[in-house]
Design a protein around this motif. Structure first.
Motif, mmCIF file in Angstrom:
data_model
loop_
_atom_site.group_PDB
_atom_site.id
_atom_site.type_symbol
_atom_site.label_atom_id
_atom_site.label_comp_id
_atom_site.label_asym_id
_atom_site.label_seq_id
_atom_site.Cartn_x
_atom_site.Cartn_y
_atom_site.Cartn_z
ATOM 1 N N TYR A 144 54.681 47.582 26.860
ATOM 2 C CA TYR A 144 54.931 48.939 27.341
ATOM 3 C C TYR A 144 54.094 49.946 26.541
ATOM 4 O O TYR A 144 53.471 50.850 27.096
ATOM 5 C CB TYR A 144 56.428 49.260 27.233
ATOM 6 C CG TYR A 144 56.761 50.662 27.665
ATOM 7 C CD1 TYR A 144 56.779 51.008 29.019
ATOM 8 C CD2 TYR A 144 57.056 51.660 26.731
ATOM 9 C CE1 TYR A 144 57.078 52.309 29.426
ATOM 10 C CE2 TYR A 144 57.345 52.959 27.122
ATOM 11 C CZ TYR A 144 57.348 53.276 28.476
ATOM 12 O OH TYR A 144 57.641 54.542 28.870
ATOM 13 N N GLN A 156 46.956 53.237 27.249
ATOM 14 C CA GLN A 156 45.776 53.181 28.105
ATOM 15 C C GLN A 156 45.751 54.338 29.093
ATOM 16 O O GLN A 156 44.718 54.653 29.647
ATOM 17 C CB GLN A 156 45.726 51.857 28.847
ATOM 18 C CG GLN A 156 45.392 50.683 27.936
ATOM 19 C CD GLN A 156 45.400 49.352 28.674
ATOM 20 O OE1 GLN A 156 45.755 49.285 29.839
ATOM 21 N NE2 GLN A 156 45.010 48.309 27.973
ATOM 22 N N LYS A 157 46.874 54.974 29.346
ATOM 23 C CA LYS A 157 46.935 56.076 30.326
ATOM 24 C C LYS A 157 46.431 57.333 29.765
ATOM 25 O O LYS A 157 46.173 57.939 28.964
ATOM 26 C CB LYS A 157 48.356 56.263 30.832
ATOM 27 C CG LYS A 157 48.760 55.138 31.735
ATOM 28 C CD LYS A 157 50.141 55.433 32.261
ATOM 29 C CE LYS A 157 50.596 54.309 33.172
ATOM 30 N NZ LYS A 157 51.867 54.515 33.740
ATOM 31 N N THR A 214 50.414 49.731 27.609
ATOM 32 C CA THR A 214 50.149 50.350 28.910
ATOM 33 C C THR A 214 50.215 51.869 28.823
ATOM 34 O O THR A 214 49.465 52.573 29.494
ATOM 35 C CB THR A 214 51.142 49.844 29.992
ATOM 36 O OG1 THR A 214 52.473 50.090 29.563
ATOM 37 C CG2 THR A 214 50.939 48.378 30.256
ATOM 38 N N MET A 215 51.101 52.401 28.012
ATOM 39 C CA MET A 215 51.208 53.848 27.845
ATOM 40 C C MET A 215 49.994 54.389 27.078
ATOM 41 O O MET A 215 49.550 55.513 27.322
ATOM 42 C CB MET A 215 52.504 54.226 27.095
ATOM 43 C CG MET A 215 53.759 53.926 27.872
ATOM 44 S SD MET A 215 53.784 54.664 29.508
ATOM 45 C CE MET A 215 54.246 56.318 29.095
#
Length: 172
Positions: free
Chosen positions: A165, A171-172, A168-169
């Motif tokens: 998690y 990479q945003k 992924t956060m």
């Protein structure tokens, strides 16, 4: 010639030949035989030669002097092969002459008492007048080990999910 051989770990093999009439043993440098160990008093004991006899005299040490487990209150005769304990340090008295040992006649075999077998415990039989079932003895289960691995798996999975998690956060 008599000598003291240190047996304690870390000092194994240290020796002190007993040449003089009086050998002082203790933690500080002014002793004939210095043993720098915290459980040994600064002036722990004296070893006296009286003819062929070796006598140990405790000098009011904190942890005491013991010969074969018996406390030296004032003076005590020490024989070859016996162990002198000062605090946590043990040493053996050795001489050129072999220690006098009493020979026991070996005309009978000593019968050893038999232990308890696993089958007897599992069946709940009486062993030596002792009822193993009523005493609460039972075969060990592996339940605790299974619970540990389940909890470890859940915690590990939660850590992996948290990392994924976070990645992924990021990479945003």
């Amino acid at each position: 010639m008599a000598k003291l051989v240190v047996l304690s770990v870390g000092m194994t093999g240290r020796t002190q030949e007993l040449k003089a009439e009086k050998t002082t043993i203790g933690r500080v440098e002014d002793n004939t035989f210095q043993i720098a160990e915290p459980s040994v008093s600064s002036h722990h004991c004296e070893v006296l030669l009286r003819g062929k006899d070796v006598v140990v005299r405790d000098l009011n040490s904190t942890n005491g002097s013991y010969i074969n487990g018996e406390k030296v209150t004032e003076e005590k005769l020490m024989k070859p092969g016996q162990i002198l304990r000062l605090g946590q340090v043990e040493m053996r008295l050795e001489t050129d002459m072999p220690a006098a040992t009493a020979k026991k006649p070996m005309d009978q075999t000593l019968v050893m008492q038999r232990g308890v077998s696993l089958d007897e415990l599992e069946q709940g039989t009486r062993v030596g007048g002792f009822d193993t079932k009523s005493a609460g003895f039972s075969k060990k289960t592996d339940k605790g080990n299974k619970i540990f691995w389940i909890v470890a798996g859940v915690v590990g999975l939660a850590i992996i999910c948290g990392l994924l998690y976070a990645l992924t956060m990021a990479q945003k």
